[in-house]
Write an enzyme that holds these catalytic residues in place. Sequence first.
Site, PDB file in Angstrom:
ATOM      1  N   HIS A 268       0.819  -1.227   0.000  1.00 56.27           N
ATOM      2  CA  HIS A 268       0.000   0.000   0.000  1.00 56.27           C
ATOM      3  C   HIS A 268       0.852   1.277   0.000  1.00 56.27           C
ATOM      4  CE1 HIS A 268      -0.045  -0.377   4.687  1.00 56.27           C
ATOM      5  NE2 HIS A 268       0.966   0.366   4.311  1.00 56.27           N
TER       6      HIS A 268
ATOM      7  N   HIS B  30      -2.958   4.100   9.734  1.00 57.13           N
ATOM      8  CA  HIS B  30      -1.637   4.533  10.215  1.00 57.13           C
ATOM      9  C   HIS B  30      -1.798   5.701  11.189  1.00 57.13           C
ATOM     10  CE1 HIS B  30      -0.846   2.361   6.448  1.00 57.13           C
ATOM     11  NE2 HIS B  30       0.382   2.178   6.855  1.00 57.13           N
TER      12      HIS B  30
ATOM     13  N   HIS C  62       9.848  -3.690   4.852  1.00 58.72           N
ATOM     14  CA  HIS C  62      10.276  -2.295   4.930  1.00 58.72           C
ATOM     15  C   HIS C  62      10.412  -1.847   6.378  1.00 58.72           C
ATOM     16  CE1 HIS C  62       5.851  -1.853   4.930  1.00 58.72           C
ATOM     17  NE2 HIS C  62       5.894  -0.551   5.108  1.00 58.72           N
TER      18      HIS C  62
ATOM     19  N   GLU D  86       3.271  -5.581   8.782  1.00 65.35           N
ATOM     20  CA  GLU D  86       2.003  -5.402   8.049  1.00 65.35           C
ATOM     21  C   GLU D  86       1.590  -6.685   7.326  1.00 65.35           C
ATOM     22  OE1 GLU D  86       2.209  -0.571   7.108  1.00 65.35           O
ATOM     23  OE2 GLU D  86       2.711  -1.949   5.502  1.00 65.35           O
TER      24      GLU D  86
HETATM   25  C1  DHB Z   1       5.989   3.835   3.268  1.00 70.17           C
HETATM   26  C2  DHB Z   1       5.433   2.569   3.326  1.00 70.17           C
HETATM   27  C3  DHB Z   1       4.319   2.309   4.122  1.00 70.17           C
HETATM   28  O1  DHB Z   1       3.737   1.092   4.286  1.00 70.17           O
HETATM   29  C4  DHB Z   1       3.737   3.329   4.817  1.00 70.17           C
HETATM   30  O2  DHB Z   1       2.626   3.069   5.504  1.00 70.17           O
HETATM   31  C5  DHB Z   1       4.281   4.620   4.764  1.00 70.17           C
HETATM   32  C6  DHB Z   1       5.411   4.847   3.978  1.00 70.17           C
HETATM   33  C7  DHB Z   1       7.171   4.126   2.400  1.00 70.17           C
HETATM   34  O3  DHB Z   1       7.669   3.243   1.698  1.00 70.17           O
HETATM   35  O4  DHB Z   1       7.621   5.246   2.374  1.00 70.17           O
HETATM   36 FE    FE Z   2       2.099   1.110   5.872  1.00 63.22          FE
END
Ligand code: DHB
Ligand code: FE
Length: 280
Positions: free
Chosen positions: A12, A59, A193, A240
């Site tokens: 997302h 978030h 991430h 996530e």
């Molecule tokens: C990013 C990824 C995410 O899942 C999020 O919620 C906010 C930022 C990113 O890659 O910058």
């Molecule tokens: Fe996210």
Amino acid sequence: MARITASVYTSHVPAVGAALDLGKTGEDYWKPVFAGYDFSKQWLKEQKPDVIFLVFNDHATAFSLDMIPTFAIGTAAEFNPADEGWGPRPVPKVIGHPKLAAHIAQSVIQDDFDLTIVNKMDVDHGLTVPLSVMCGQPQAWPCPVIPFAVNVVQYPVPSGRRCFMLGRAIKKAIETYEEPLNVQIWGTGGMSHQLQGPRAGLINREWDNAFLDRLIDDPDSLSRLPHIDYVREAGSEGIELVMWLIARGAMSERPPKVLRRFYHVPASNTAVGHLILENN
Ligand code: DHB
Ligand code: FE
């Protein structure tokens, strides 16, 4: 009776939504990301689902850190795109399905999963970006959507196992709804991430691809993976991915048909992953 025909899994990444909104999809950086969804967009148009049950995470947008439900089902008639600091995304409002959502809440809560009922909620990039990558930029989203929010932002987060079992309870709930609806379940977020701290920027291709393999072939054992393994291997935001296990748990126990598998690095700070599994 209603039935779940397919499940869709996708990242997302907010920057993907911004690239679409700002007309940057043709740029070299973004082209391969959007191309990864070309087949899926066409497939979704042909499938014409009646409802999408969309598992996502907020978030700290709709639920501030004042109040954090572990699992929350959106029962409202509509949900507006949230303002995450730059104004709401220029995307259609989300039309809900209060009757099916109420039925699912009734069934799942009586099956021992405590859900928070949400009659009013704005939806952030966690929900709107998956719709955007799968639908492009329509005037209206193709069908009603039931938003189902999972806390993966503030510890303690639910285990993969609990998510998987919840998926099974959602399947049972949908299959006991009287109208013959074609329902899709989407699991969103991920893949690896980390946005914070010394390991910010972490991406783990090998682990992500092993996760995809196991999600397809052996979700039961994958669901037993402890949350600390996600954090260590996929980064703090990689957690996530437990949301994908809710969608997978709602699928038939027979092996699914893999209609689409896509993985790309990088998009913003993350690896983008995407799957479509159809029930056999
Ligand atoms: C990013 C990824 C995410 O899942 C999020 O919620 C906010 C930022 C990113 O890659 O910058
Ligand atoms: Fe996210």
